[in-house]
Design a protein around this motif. Structure first.
Motif, PDB file in Angstrom:
ATOM      1  N   GLU A 156      -7.621   2.858  46.551  1.00  0.00           N
ATOM      2  CA  GLU A 156      -8.398   3.168  45.343  1.00  0.00           C
ATOM      3  C   GLU A 156      -9.753   3.764  45.699  1.00  0.00           C
ATOM      4  O   GLU A 156     -10.185   4.746  45.091  1.00  0.00           O
ATOM      5  CB  GLU A 156      -8.633   1.897  44.512  1.00  0.00           C
ATOM      6  CG  GLU A 156      -7.458   1.370  43.779  1.00  0.00           C
ATOM      7  CD  GLU A 156      -7.784   0.104  42.994  1.00  0.00           C
ATOM      8  OE1 GLU A 156      -6.989  -0.231  42.106  1.00  0.00           O
ATOM      9  OE2 GLU A 156      -8.814  -0.560  43.263  1.00  0.00           O
ATOM     10  N   LEU A 157     -10.410   3.163  46.670  1.00  0.00           N
ATOM     11  CA  LEU A 157     -11.738   3.636  47.067  1.00  0.00           C
ATOM     12  C   LEU A 157     -11.682   5.007  47.734  1.00  0.00           C
ATOM     13  O   LEU A 157     -12.583   5.832  47.547  1.00  0.00           O
ATOM     14  CB  LEU A 157     -12.402   2.610  47.989  1.00  0.00           C
ATOM     15  CG  LEU A 157     -12.756   1.274  47.324  1.00  0.00           C
ATOM     16  CD1 LEU A 157     -13.115   0.229  48.374  1.00  0.00           C
ATOM     17  CD2 LEU A 157     -13.868   1.448  46.300  1.00  0.00           C
ATOM     18  N   ALA A 158     -10.639   5.255  48.497  1.00  0.00           N
ATOM     19  CA  ALA A 158     -10.503   6.547  49.189  1.00  0.00           C
ATOM     20  C   ALA A 158     -10.317   7.693  48.197  1.00  0.00           C
ATOM     21  O   ALA A 158     -10.788   8.816  48.445  1.00  0.00           O
ATOM     22  CB  ALA A 158      -9.345   6.496  50.179  1.00  0.00           C
ATOM     23  N   ILE A 159      -9.672   7.432  47.082  1.00  0.00           N
ATOM     24  CA  ILE A 159      -9.433   8.471  46.068  1.00  0.00           C
ATOM     25  C   ILE A 159     -10.754   8.998  45.503  1.00  0.00           C
ATOM     26  O   ILE A 159     -10.869  10.167  45.149  1.00  0.00           O
ATOM     27  CB  ILE A 159      -8.511   7.927  44.950  1.00  0.00           C
ATOM     28  CG1 ILE A 159      -7.099   7.736  45.498  1.00  0.00           C
ATOM     29  CG2 ILE A 159      -8.509   8.845  43.741  1.00  0.00           C
ATOM     30  CD1 ILE A 159      -6.164   6.991  44.569  1.00  0.00           C
ATOM     31  N   ARG A 160     -11.767   8.141  45.458  1.00  0.00           N
ATOM     32  CA  ARG A 160     -13.067   8.570  44.958  1.00  0.00           C
ATOM     33  C   ARG A 160     -13.637   9.723  45.785  1.00  0.00           C
ATOM     34  O   ARG A 160     -14.407  10.520  45.280  1.00  0.00           O
ATOM     35  CB  ARG A 160     -14.068   7.404  45.016  1.00  0.00           C
ATOM     36  CG  ARG A 160     -13.807   6.301  44.050  1.00  0.00           C
ATOM     37  CD  ARG A 160     -14.896   5.271  44.196  1.00  0.00           C
ATOM     38  NE  ARG A 160     -14.669   4.104  43.383  1.00  0.00           N
ATOM     39  CZ  ARG A 160     -15.418   3.017  43.421  1.00  0.00           C
ATOM     40  NH1 ARG A 160     -16.456   2.963  44.233  1.00  0.00           N
ATOM     41  NH2 ARG A 160     -15.143   1.986  42.657  1.00  0.00           N
ATOM     42  N   GLN A 161     -13.271   9.776  47.043  1.00  0.00           N
ATOM     43  CA  GLN A 161     -13.774  10.818  47.955  1.00  0.00           C
ATOM     44  C   GLN A 161     -12.757  11.966  47.984  1.00  0.00           C
ATOM     45  O   GLN A 161     -12.269  12.345  49.037  1.00  0.00           O
ATOM     46  CB  GLN A 161     -13.997  10.239  49.355  1.00  0.00           C
ATOM     47  CG  GLN A 161     -14.797   8.966  49.406  1.00  0.00           C
ATOM     48  CD  GLN A 161     -16.130   9.035  48.683  1.00  0.00           C
ATOM     49  OE1 GLN A 161     -16.794  10.057  48.671  1.00  0.00           O
ATOM     50  NE2 GLN A 161     -16.521   7.960  48.043  1.00  0.00           N
ATOM     51  N   PHE A 162     -12.450  12.502  46.820  1.00  0.00           N
ATOM     52  CA  PHE A 162     -11.428  13.525  46.659  1.00  0.00           C
ATOM     53  C   PHE A 162     -11.704  14.777  47.489  1.00  0.00           C
ATOM     54  O   PHE A 162     -10.785  15.522  47.824  1.00  0.00           O
ATOM     55  CB  PHE A 162     -11.304  13.927  45.184  1.00  0.00           C
ATOM     56  CG  PHE A 162     -12.562  14.529  44.639  1.00  0.00           C
ATOM     57  CD1 PHE A 162     -12.800  15.899  44.710  1.00  0.00           C
ATOM     58  CD2 PHE A 162     -13.543  13.724  44.077  1.00  0.00           C
ATOM     59  CE1 PHE A 162     -13.952  16.441  44.224  1.00  0.00           C
ATOM     60  CE2 PHE A 162     -14.719  14.269  43.590  1.00  0.00           C
ATOM     61  CZ  PHE A 162     -14.922  15.619  43.652  1.00  0.00           C
ATOM     62  N   TYR A 163     -12.950  14.998  47.844  1.00  0.00           N
ATOM     63  CA  TYR A 163     -13.343  16.211  48.560  1.00  0.00           C
ATOM     64  C   TYR A 163     -13.144  16.113  50.070  1.00  0.00           C
ATOM     65  O   TYR A 163     -13.353  17.091  50.780  1.00  0.00           O
ATOM     66  CB  TYR A 163     -14.809  16.536  48.265  1.00  0.00           C
ATOM     67  CG  TYR A 163     -15.724  15.334  48.421  1.00  0.00           C
ATOM     68  CD1 TYR A 163     -16.252  14.975  49.649  1.00  0.00           C
ATOM     69  CD2 TYR A 163     -16.021  14.550  47.307  1.00  0.00           C
ATOM     70  CE1 TYR A 163     -17.062  13.868  49.794  1.00  0.00           C
ATOM     71  CE2 TYR A 163     -16.841  13.442  47.445  1.00  0.00           C
ATOM     72  CZ  TYR A 163     -17.364  13.102  48.673  1.00  0.00           C
ATOM     73  OH  TYR A 163     -18.155  11.989  48.808  1.00  0.00           O
ATOM     74  N   ILE A 164     -12.717  14.963  50.576  1.00  0.00           N
ATOM     75  CA  ILE A 164     -12.481  14.800  52.003  1.00  0.00           C
ATOM     76  C   ILE A 164     -11.001  15.060  52.274  1.00  0.00           C
ATOM     77  O   ILE A 164     -10.129  14.387  51.732  1.00  0.00           O
ATOM     78  CB  ILE A 164     -12.864  13.386  52.483  1.00  0.00           C
ATOM     79  CG1 ILE A 164     -14.359  13.133  52.260  1.00  0.00           C
ATOM     80  CG2 ILE A 164     -12.500  13.216  53.958  1.00  0.00           C
ATOM     81  CD1 ILE A 164     -14.787  11.710  52.581  1.00  0.00           C
ATOM     82  N   ALA A 165     -10.734  16.035  53.099  1.00  0.00           N
ATOM     83  CA  ALA A 165      -9.362  16.345  53.492  1.00  0.00           C
ATOM     84  C   ALA A 165      -9.084  15.690  54.832  1.00  0.00           C
ATOM     85  O   ALA A 165      -9.786  15.940  55.802  1.00  0.00           O
ATOM     86  CB  ALA A 165      -9.161  17.851  53.602  1.00  0.00           C
ATOM     87  N   ASP A 166      -8.082  14.847  54.862  1.00  0.00           N
ATOM     88  CA  ASP A 166      -7.731  14.160  56.120  1.00  0.00           C
ATOM     89  C   ASP A 166      -6.789  14.999  56.947  1.00  0.00           C
ATOM     90  O   ASP A 166      -6.053  15.798  56.504  1.00  0.00           O
ATOM     91  CB  ASP A 166      -7.092  12.801  55.825  1.00  0.00           C
ATOM     92  CG  ASP A 166      -8.096  11.833  55.235  1.00  0.00           C
ATOM     93  OD1 ASP A 166      -9.259  11.863  55.653  1.00  0.00           O
ATOM     94  OD2 ASP A 166      -7.703  11.062  54.340  1.00  0.00           O
TER      95      ASP A 166
END
Length: 166
Positions: A156-166
């Protein structure tokens, strides 16, 4: 009752380190003492959630997971290798919240001691261990899978950082 093994805790700490680097750059960039104070405020917030009981919109399980994540982050800042503690029931306490509030208060005391250049590390580490012990004990008493909760919350928390491409 299930508990977290030493290996589980180490893996969770390592995963939290990577999670914090990726998803919490606003906190990650702070000096370590400021990060500890930030985590102390989180613990106080979570004690308040639990104290509100049915009046709180966030579930008890969500609060346990959030507190566990902060324990892992704080342990990493404190260079604290978390170890499993014996699970003990809270039946002897009038209010199980007391254990959580006590540990959170001691963590806040440690954070306050930073500003006075007083010894704080031992207090912070012990309080952090005690918060985690409260979380693990509470999860066990409720038959809640803490690891699953942690993994779900991190997503859930990672989705907030939508602009980070892994």
């Amino acid at each position: 009752m299930t508990t977290l093994s030493a290996e589980d805790l180490l893996r969770l700490q390592q995963e939290q380190f990577r999670h914090d680097q990726r998803n919490h750059s606003d906190i990650w960039c702070l000096p370590k003492t400021d990060r500890l104070k930030h985590y102390g405020l989180h613990f106080a917030k979570y004690v308040g959630r639990v104290a509100r009981g049915a009046d709180e919109t966030k579930t008890f399980e969500r609060t346990m997971v959030d507190a566990a994540l902060v324990c892992l982050s704080a342990a990493n800042v404190l260079h604290q290798h978390l170890q499993p503690k014996e699970i003990k029931a809270f039946n002897d306490q009038v209010d199980p919240l007391r254990n959580f509030a006590d540990a959170a208060g001691r963590f806040a005391d440690a954070c306050e001691k930073i500003d006075h250049l007083e010894e704080f590390l031992t207090i912070a580490r012990t309080a952090n261990e005690d918060v985690l012990s409260w979380v693990v004990t509470s999860a066990n008493e409720r038959h809640f899978n803490l690891e699953e909760g942690i993994n779900h919350r991190r997503k859930e928390l990672a989705i907030r950082q939508f602009y980070i491409a892994d």
